[in-house]
Structures are given as C-alpha cells and as structure tokens.
Design an enzyme around this catalytic site. Structure first.
Site, PDB file in Angstrom:
ATOM      1  N   ASP A   1      39.848  -8.047  -5.134  1.00  8.31           N
ATOM      2  CA  ASP A   1      39.383  -9.421  -5.352  1.00  8.31           C
ATOM      3  C   ASP A   1      38.858 -10.055  -4.071  1.00  8.31           C
ATOM      4  OD1 ASP A   1      41.769 -10.514  -7.938  1.00  8.31           O
ATOM      5  OD2 ASP A   1      40.204  -8.971  -7.874  1.00  8.31           O
TER       6      ASP A   1
ATOM      7  N   VAL B   1      37.309  -8.834  -1.599  1.00  9.11           N
ATOM      8  CA  VAL B   1      35.929  -8.395  -1.266  1.00  9.11           C
ATOM      9  C   VAL B   1      34.944  -9.237  -2.078  1.00  9.11           C
ATOM     10  CG1 VAL B   1      34.294  -6.492  -1.443  1.00  9.11           C
ATOM     11  CG2 VAL B   1      36.666  -6.047  -0.723  1.00  9.11           C
ATOM     12  N   TYR B   2      35.265  -9.386  -3.383  1.00  6.48           N
ATOM     13  CA  TYR B   2      34.389 -10.189  -4.254  1.00  6.48           C
ATOM     14  C   TYR B   2      34.342 -11.641  -3.733  1.00  6.48           C
ATOM     15  CZ  TYR B   2      32.389 -12.314  -8.430  1.00  6.48           C
ATOM     16  OH  TYR B   2      31.568 -13.002  -9.289  1.00  6.48           O
TER      17      TYR B   2
ATOM     18  N   ASN C   1      33.454  -8.878 -47.308  1.00 10.41           N
ATOM     19  CA  ASN C   1      34.410  -8.820 -48.430  1.00 10.41           C
ATOM     20  C   ASN C   1      35.644  -8.071 -47.941  1.00 10.41           C
ATOM     21  OD1 ASN C   1      33.059 -10.155 -50.505  1.00 10.41           O
ATOM     22  ND2 ASN C   1      31.732  -8.365 -50.839  1.00 10.41           N
TER      23      ASN C   1
ATOM     24  N   LYS D   1      38.946  -4.744 -36.338  1.00  8.21           N
ATOM     25  CA  LYS D   1      38.491  -6.087 -36.698  1.00  8.21           C
ATOM     26  C   LYS D   1      39.156  -7.091 -35.742  1.00  8.21           C
ATOM     27  CE  LYS D   1      37.708  -9.153 -40.665  1.00  8.21           C
ATOM     28  NZ  LYS D   1      38.302 -10.374 -40.088  1.00  8.21           N
TER      29      LYS D   1
ATOM     30  N   ARG E   1      29.274 -19.083 -35.376  1.00  7.75           N
ATOM     31  CA  ARG E   1      28.783 -18.675 -36.700  1.00  7.75           C
ATOM     32  C   ARG E   1      28.516 -19.912 -37.555  1.00  7.75           C
ATOM     33  NH1 ARG E   1      30.776 -18.256 -41.518  1.00  7.75           N
ATOM     34  NH2 ARG E   1      30.051 -16.634 -42.957  1.00  7.75           N
TER      35      ARG E   1
ATOM     36  N   LYS F   1      31.825   0.211 -42.135  1.00  2.00           N
ATOM     37  CA  LYS F   1      30.394  -0.032 -42.379  1.00  2.00           C
ATOM     38  C   LYS F   1      29.699   1.295 -42.657  1.00  2.00           C
ATOM     39  CE  LYS F   1      30.658  -3.354 -38.632  1.00  2.00           C
ATOM     40  NZ  LYS F   1      30.156  -3.821 -37.331  1.00  2.00           N
TER      41      LYS F   1
ATOM     42  N   LYS G   1      42.133  -5.462 -44.662  1.00  3.39           N
ATOM     43  CA  LYS G   1      43.005  -6.408 -43.957  1.00  3.39           C
ATOM     44  C   LYS G   1      44.432  -5.884 -43.923  1.00  3.39           C
ATOM     45  CE  LYS G   1      41.736 -10.024 -42.755  1.00  3.39           C
ATOM     46  NZ  LYS G   1      41.390 -11.305 -43.396  1.00  3.39           N
TER      47      LYS G   1
HETATM   48  N1  LIG Z   1      35.741  -9.165 -36.304  1.00  2.00           N
HETATM   49  C1  LIG Z   1      35.170  -7.985 -36.030  1.00  2.00           C
HETATM   50  O1  LIG Z   1      35.630  -7.242 -35.158  1.00  2.00           O
HETATM   51  C2  LIG Z   1      33.935  -7.601 -36.777  1.00  2.00           C
HETATM   52  C3  LIG Z   1      33.376  -8.507 -37.679  1.00  2.00           C
HETATM   53  C4  LIG Z   1      32.210  -8.152 -38.374  1.00  2.00           C
HETATM   54  C5  LIG Z   1      31.577  -9.042 -39.326  1.00  2.00           C
HETATM   55  O2  LIG Z   1      32.049 -10.194 -39.548  1.00  2.00           O
HETATM   56  C6  LIG Z   1      30.402  -8.569 -40.025  1.00  2.00           C
HETATM   57  C7  LIG Z   1      29.764  -9.363 -40.982  1.00  2.00           C
HETATM   58  C8  LIG Z   1      28.636  -8.839 -41.607  1.00  2.00           C
HETATM   59  F1  LIG Z   1      28.017  -9.565 -42.546  1.00  2.00           F
HETATM   60  C9  LIG Z   1      28.130  -7.587 -41.303  1.00  2.00           C
HETATM   61  C10 LIG Z   1      28.768  -6.804 -40.341  1.00  2.00           C
HETATM   62  C11 LIG Z   1      29.898  -7.291 -39.715  1.00  2.00           C
HETATM   63  O3  LIG Z   1      30.518  -6.493 -38.778  1.00  2.00           O
HETATM   64  C12 LIG Z   1      31.636  -6.886 -38.137  1.00  2.00           C
HETATM   65  N2  LIG Z   1      32.174  -6.022 -37.254  1.00  2.00           N
HETATM   66  C13 LIG Z   1      33.307  -6.338 -36.581  1.00  2.00           C
HETATM   67  N3  LIG Z   1      33.801  -5.429 -35.690  1.00  2.00           N
END
Ligand SMILES: NC(=O)c1cc2c(=O)c3cc(F)ccc3oc2nc1N
Length: 330
Positions: A37, A39-40, A88, A118, A139, A289, A313
């Site tokens: 730190d 140095v910074y 969702n 998440k 958002r 995803k 969740k």
């Molecule tokens: N909280 C999170 O770590 C997180 C949240 C979202 C999103 O809310 C989200 C909402 C969308 F419509 C599409 C992709 C997404 O991808 C996401 N990816 C994440 N890693």
C-alpha cells in the site's frame, strides 16, 4: 524539490497514472496486488501534487477522480436502450428439469448451459464510449433507472477506461463483501446508527447516497456478467462474453462453468449450495443460461424474463447467524 515544468509534469503524470491504475487493477479486479500500500500511496500523493499544480493535466481516468466529493441534488433518470429483464426463479430440481425440457423442446436439440453464481447485490448497467466510462445506472424498473455514475466512479473495480477504446454497454452486480458488511455494521452500531439487514441492502444504501464521499468509503465491488451492447465484440457464447469482459478490464466471477447437461448443472448447484458460506460475498442461488447466443436469440423473452435463463434459488437459511458465526475479519 524544484516544481516541475509543465512538460515534465505532463510526462510524469501520464506515467504515474498508468502505474497507479495498473496497481489498482491488480488489487481490485484481479485480487492479486503486486505492491505494498505504501508504494501506491506515495505515487498517489505525487500525482495529487502534480494535478494540484497543473489542474489541466487531470484526466477522467485519473485515480484521483475516484475519491468522490460531489454532493448531488438527486439522481437523474436514465432510460435503458436495452431493458434489464428479471429472471424467472426455480426452487427445485424438478422445476429445473422442466426448464431444460422446455428449452430442448423449443430448440429441437440439446444445448449447453453457462452456470454462474447469483450474486446478491444490486444490478447496474455501465456505458463506455471509446473506452471511457461515461454512465452508470441502476436497474430501476428495468426500463428506467437512476443515474449513479458519480457513485460508481468510486467503486475501485469498475474501470474508468477499458483496455481497448470500445463503445459498449455491460451489466452486472454491485455488491458489498461480507467482511465489509460486518465492519460497516459494527461501525454504525458504535455510532448509534441503524444497522443494515444484509449486504444487499448495505450496497443499495451506499449507491443511493447523494454524497459520493460516503459511497467511496463503502468498499463496494462488482461482478459483470452481461454484454448489453457488444460494440465490435463478436462473442457467440455467454462463456466467451465473460472472457472478453475480463480481458477489457472488468471484474468477472471466476466460478462460472459451462455444463453440457442438466445433471451437470445440478452438480454445480449442489456444490455451491454446500460451500457458499465460505464465499467472501453473498449469493442467493445459481443463474443458468443457455450458453449459445444464437439459441438465446431464437428463444427470446417473455414480457418480463428471458426464456433462455433461469435462477435456481437456494432456500433462505438463517443467513444472519451464519454471517456472525464466521470470523470474516480479513
Ligand atoms: N445476480 C447475478 O449474479 C446475475 C443476475 C443476472 C440477471 O439478473 C439476468 C437477467 C436477464 F434478463 C438475463 C441474464 C441475467 O444474467 C444474470 N447473471 C447473473 N450472474
């Protein structure tokens, strides 16, 4: 020391800025600091002195621009070019399998999934023009958010200038690490202030501060996860997009994994359900995803959420006792 000529000051300030931004990148984005730190701090003080002597030398990406100091009247509204949808949720393996069946039925062939932790923070959207950070927003309701650029400039893991002069928009999560949350609440307790219920509320409260000096002290961090405006980038999968965002200087979560089957997805979910208490940040589930962007485009969105993603969740455990049980003082 003799005051520098403008020319010498300019050259020195460019070099100091590069060094300081590299040190900050290693510390706040890569979590791998290479210098002590002191140095910074020494180089930082030298840059502050040069910029005081010659204010014209100050640039937007100078680390001196991160300390905050503006007290805003309020937050302007920002209309998002690309809406920020919500996800969702699913709460069981059966619901997760049903999601996978729907995707395969709609697409007509198996797909791979990019699984991500998440992060339990606040969704943010970051806009860059030719590499320069020009706007950060919450958002909001998904279409209209709040302009919190000044507060986000104080978040050290958000690059003020990208490693390439690209015009892009990215989305991610701004969060407060568990250790910072505990320290902040201890401080507030000592000051007789109300404590925050959880790190998410603490992060939201910090970003809603009109005095940017307060946000600057809250040790917020980020994980970016969505390319909203690709600019010239040509990623064809979510996995590659995460790699590109990291290459440009963004902090991305290292735990993401591409899974070929929903069984692999379930293994990933179970693994992190067990070990999430060891993470230095709170997660409230796993985001799944479809990895291929062309398949995401085929599946599209419902009114409120993508058809190509879901959030598994975790059942809400007594997070409060867990947080306090574990010694997070780093
Ligand atoms: N909280 C999170 O770590 C997180 C949240 C979202 C999103 O809310 C989200 C909402 C969308 F419509 C599409 C992709 C997404 O991808 C996401 N990816 C994440 N890693």
């Amino acid at each position: 020391m003799e005051p520098l000529t403008f020319q010498a000051a300019e050259e020195r300030s460019v070099k100091l800025r590069e060094e300081l931004n590299q040190y900050a990148y290693e510390y706040y984005v890569q979590d791998q600091p290479t210098v002590e730190d002191f140095v910074y701090d020494k180089k930082y003080q030298e840059l502050v002195a040069i910029e005081m002597e010659y204010p014209d030398l100050i640039t937007p990406e100078s680390p001196t621009q991160r300390v905050g100091g503006k007290v805003l009247e309020g937050f302007e509204k920002v209309v998002h070019d690309v809406p920020l949808y919500s996800l969702n949720d699913v709460f069981s393996k059966e619901e997760l399998i049903a999601f996978d069946e729907r995707v395969k039925k709609a697409v007509g062939h198996p797909v791979s999934y990019c699984c991500e932790l998440k992060i339990d923070g606040l969704s943010i959207s970051l806009k860059y023009e030719e590499g320069l950070f020009i706007q950060g927003a919450t958002r909001g309701d998904g279409t209209v958010g709040e302009n919190i650029t000044e507060n986000l400039k104080t978040v050290k893991s958000i690059p003020l200038r990208l490693k390439e002069p690209l015009t892009i928009e990215v989305r991610g999560e701004c969060y407060m690490p568990k250790a910072s949350f505990i320290k902040l609440n201890q401080q507030r307790e000592e000051e007789g202030k109300e404590v925050f219920a959880n790190p998410r509320n603490a992060a939201a409260g910090s970003l809603r501060q009109l005095d940017t000096k307060i946000a600057a002290k809250r040790n917020l961090s980020t994980f970016l996860y969505t390319l909203a405006d690709f600019g010239p980038l040509e990623s064809t999968t979510q996995d590659h997009a995460l790699t590109e965002m990291s290459r440009l200087g963004f902090r991305t979560n290292p735990e993401h994994r591409v899974c070929k089957t929903i069984d692999e997805v379930w293994e990933y979910i179970e693994a992190f359900h067990k070990t999430r208490d060891q993470l230095p940040y709170e997660i409230d589930g796993i985001v799944i995803k479809v990895n291929e962007f062309d398949v995401q485009d085929d599946l599209g969105f419902t009114v409120k959420a993508p058809r190509w993603a879901t959030a598994y969740k975790f059942p809400p455990e007594e997070a409060q006792t867990l947080l306090l049980d574990i010694d997070w003082t780093v």
